[in-house]
Design a protein around this motif. Structure first.
Motif, short mmCIF file in Angstrom:
data_model
loop_
_atom_site.label_atom_id
_atom_site.label_comp_id
_atom_site.label_asym_id
_atom_site.label_seq_id
_atom_site.Cartn_x
_atom_site.Cartn_y
_atom_site.Cartn_z
N LYS A 1 -69.25 8.77 -28.43
CA LYS A 1 -69.05 7.39 -28.90
C LYS A 1 -70.12 6.46 -28.34
CE LYS A 1 -64.15 7.86 -29.75
NZ LYS A 1 -62.80 7.53 -29.32
N ASN A 2 -70.50 6.65 -27.08
CA ASN A 2 -71.55 5.82 -26.49
C ASN A 2 -72.92 6.13 -27.11
OD1 ASN A 2 -69.98 4.30 -24.77
ND2 ASN A 2 -70.23 5.66 -23.05
N VAL A 3 -73.16 7.39 -27.43
CA VAL A 3 -74.41 7.77 -28.08
C VAL A 3 -74.51 7.08 -29.44
CG1 VAL A 3 -75.69 9.69 -29.13
CG2 VAL A 3 -74.71 9.94 -26.84
N GLU A 4 -73.41 7.10 -30.19
CA GLU A 4 -73.41 6.44 -31.50
C GLU A 4 -73.59 4.93 -31.35
OE1 GLU A 4 -73.29 5.25 -35.42
OE2 GLU A 4 -73.96 7.08 -34.45
N ALA A 5 -72.96 4.34 -30.35
CA ALA A 5 -73.14 2.90 -30.11
C ALA A 5 -74.59 2.59 -29.77
CB ALA A 5 -72.21 2.43 -28.98
N PHE A 6 -75.23 3.45 -29.01
CA PHE A 6 -76.62 3.27 -28.65
C PHE A 6 -77.52 3.38 -29.89
CE2 PHE A 6 -80.73 4.35 -26.86
CZ PHE A 6 -80.80 3.56 -25.73
N ARG A 7 -77.26 4.40 -30.72
CA ARG A 7 -78.04 4.58 -31.95
C ARG A 7 -77.90 3.35 -32.86
NH1 ARG A 7 -77.80 4.98 -36.98
NH2 ARG A 7 -75.55 4.74 -36.90
N ALA A 8 -76.68 2.88 -33.02
CA ALA A 8 -76.44 1.70 -33.85
C ALA A 8 -77.15 0.47 -33.26
CB ALA A 8 -74.94 1.44 -33.98
N ALA A 9 -77.18 0.35 -31.95
CA ALA A 9 -77.88 -0.77 -31.31
C ALA A 9 -79.38 -0.68 -31.55
CB ALA A 9 -77.58 -0.80 -29.81
N GLN A 10 -79.91 0.54 -31.61
CA GLN A 10 -81.34 0.69 -31.91
C GLN A 10 -81.65 0.17 -33.31
OE1 GLN A 10 -81.65 4.95 -30.81
NE2 GLN A 10 -83.44 4.26 -29.66
N VAL A 11 -80.82 0.53 -34.26
CA VAL A 11 -81.03 0.09 -35.64
C VAL A 11 -80.88 -1.43 -35.74
CG1 VAL A 11 -80.18 0.23 -38.02
CG2 VAL A 11 -80.35 2.32 -36.62
N ALA A 12 -79.86 -1.97 -35.08
CA ALA A 12 -79.58 -3.40 -35.15
C ALA A 12 -80.40 -4.23 -34.18
CB ALA A 12 -78.08 -3.64 -34.90
N THR A 13 -81.14 -3.58 -33.30
CA THR A 13 -81.88 -4.23 -32.21
C THR A 13 -80.97 -5.20 -31.44
OG1 THR A 13 -82.81 -5.98 -33.63
CG2 THR A 13 -84.13 -3.98 -33.36
N ASP A 14 -79.83 -4.68 -31.00
CA ASP A 14 -78.79 -5.47 -30.34
C ASP A 14 -78.92 -5.39 -28.82
OD1 ASP A 14 -76.44 -6.59 -29.34
OD2 ASP A 14 -75.28 -5.92 -31.08
N GLY A 15 -79.55 -6.37 -28.24
CA GLY A 15 -79.78 -6.41 -26.79
C GLY A 15 -78.50 -6.45 -25.98
N LYS A 16 -77.45 -7.09 -26.48
CA LYS A 16 -76.19 -7.16 -25.74
C LYS A 16 -75.56 -5.78 -25.60
CE LYS A 16 -75.11 -11.93 -26.88
NZ LYS A 16 -74.19 -12.86 -27.50
N VAL A 17 -75.65 -4.96 -26.63
CA VAL A 17 -75.12 -3.60 -26.55
C VAL A 17 -75.95 -2.78 -25.57
CG1 VAL A 17 -74.65 -1.46 -27.81
CG2 VAL A 17 -74.09 -3.67 -28.84
N PHE A 18 -77.28 -2.90 -25.64
CA PHE A 18 -78.13 -2.19 -24.68
C PHE A 18 -77.80 -2.60 -23.25
CE2 PHE A 18 -81.44 -1.94 -28.22
CZ PHE A 18 -81.17 -0.60 -28.48
N GLU A 19 -77.62 -3.89 -23.04
CA GLU A 19 -77.29 -4.41 -21.71
C GLU A 19 -76.01 -3.77 -21.19
OE1 GLU A 19 -77.89 -6.20 -18.25
OE2 GLU A 19 -79.29 -6.57 -19.89
N ALA A 20 -75.01 -3.64 -22.05
CA ALA A 20 -73.72 -3.07 -21.64
C ALA A 20 -73.79 -1.55 -21.44
CB ALA A 20 -72.67 -3.39 -22.70
N LEU A 21 -74.59 -0.86 -22.23
CA LEU A 21 -74.61 0.61 -22.17
C LEU A 21 -75.59 1.18 -21.14
CD1 LEU A 21 -74.46 1.49 -25.97
CD2 LEU A 21 -72.65 1.82 -24.26
N CYS A 22 -76.59 0.44 -20.76
CA CYS A 22 -77.65 0.96 -19.89
C CYS A 22 -77.46 0.54 -18.44
CB CYS A 22 -79.01 0.48 -20.38
SG CYS A 22 -79.43 1.03 -22.03
N ALA A 23 -77.63 1.48 -17.54
CA ALA A 23 -77.55 1.21 -16.11
C ALA A 23 -78.75 0.38 -15.66
CB ALA A 23 -77.50 2.51 -15.32
N ALA A 24 -78.56 -0.37 -14.60
CA ALA A 24 -79.66 -1.17 -14.04
C ALA A 24 -80.84 -0.28 -13.65
CB ALA A 24 -79.16 -1.97 -12.84
N GLU A 25 -80.56 0.96 -13.28
CA GLU A 25 -81.59 1.90 -12.83
C GLU A 25 -82.25 2.67 -13.98
OE1 GLU A 25 -78.39 1.12 -9.98
OE2 GLU A 25 -78.33 2.02 -11.95
N LEU A 26 -82.03 2.27 -15.21
CA LEU A 26 -82.55 2.97 -16.38
C LEU A 26 -84.04 3.28 -16.23
CD1 LEU A 26 -82.07 3.72 -19.52
CD2 LEU A 26 -83.27 1.57 -19.89
N SER A 27 -84.40 4.49 -16.60
CA SER A 27 -85.79 4.90 -16.69
C SER A 27 -85.93 5.59 -18.04
CB SER A 27 -86.13 5.87 -15.54
OG SER A 27 -87.45 6.33 -15.67
#
Length: 132
Positions: A39-65
């Motif tokens: 479900k998180n992978v699908e949310a991430f994919r959808a955020a990529q298409v929509a360019t939704d920064g709020k979703v990225f902010e919620a799904l990605c850890a501060a330590e993202l690389s």
């Protein structure tokens, strides 16, 4: 700070490229943890298409690389900026043949990224396919 495997799913995923038929979460005969990761992978994919920064902010850890196939590595702020302020837009984006494994506190997600994008300035279209 304690982080559980669901919170780690996308940062682990972001190490490679991402790529599921648009709008469809695959049916996995997996555990509840694997279903949550899907479900998180699908949310991430959808955020990529929509360019939704709020979703990225919620799904990605501060330590993202986030590592790109060309060798570039982005931290969380850079990733979100680049993912939301593009010169191209997705016409389609699919993560095909996803495989999800939960291993201890982490999730490993592999798939084939298949997309078509269009350059905003001139309308040129480009297909992309890559396995992560």
């Amino acid at each position: 700070m304690d982080i559980d495997r669901r919170q780690l799913a996308l940062p682990v995923l972001a190490i490679g490229l991402l790529g599921v038929v648009p709008g469809v979460v695959p049916a996995l005969a997996g555990s509840a943890d694997e279903d949550a990761v899907a479900k998180n992978v699908e949310a991430f994919r959808a955020a990529q298409v929509a360019t939704d920064g709020k979703v990225f902010e919620a799904l990605c850890a501060a330590e993202l690389s986030y590592s790109h196939s060309d060798g570039r590595v982005e931290d969380k702020p850079t990733f979100i900026t680049n993912a939301t302020k593009r010169t191209t837009k997705f016409l389609s984006l699919a993560y095909q043949e996803p495989k999800i494994r939960v291993v201890g506190p982490a999730a490993i997600v592999r798939f084939t990224w298949v997309s078509e994008s269009e350059t905003i300035a001139d309308g040129k279209k480009a297909p992309t396919s890559s396995t992560s």
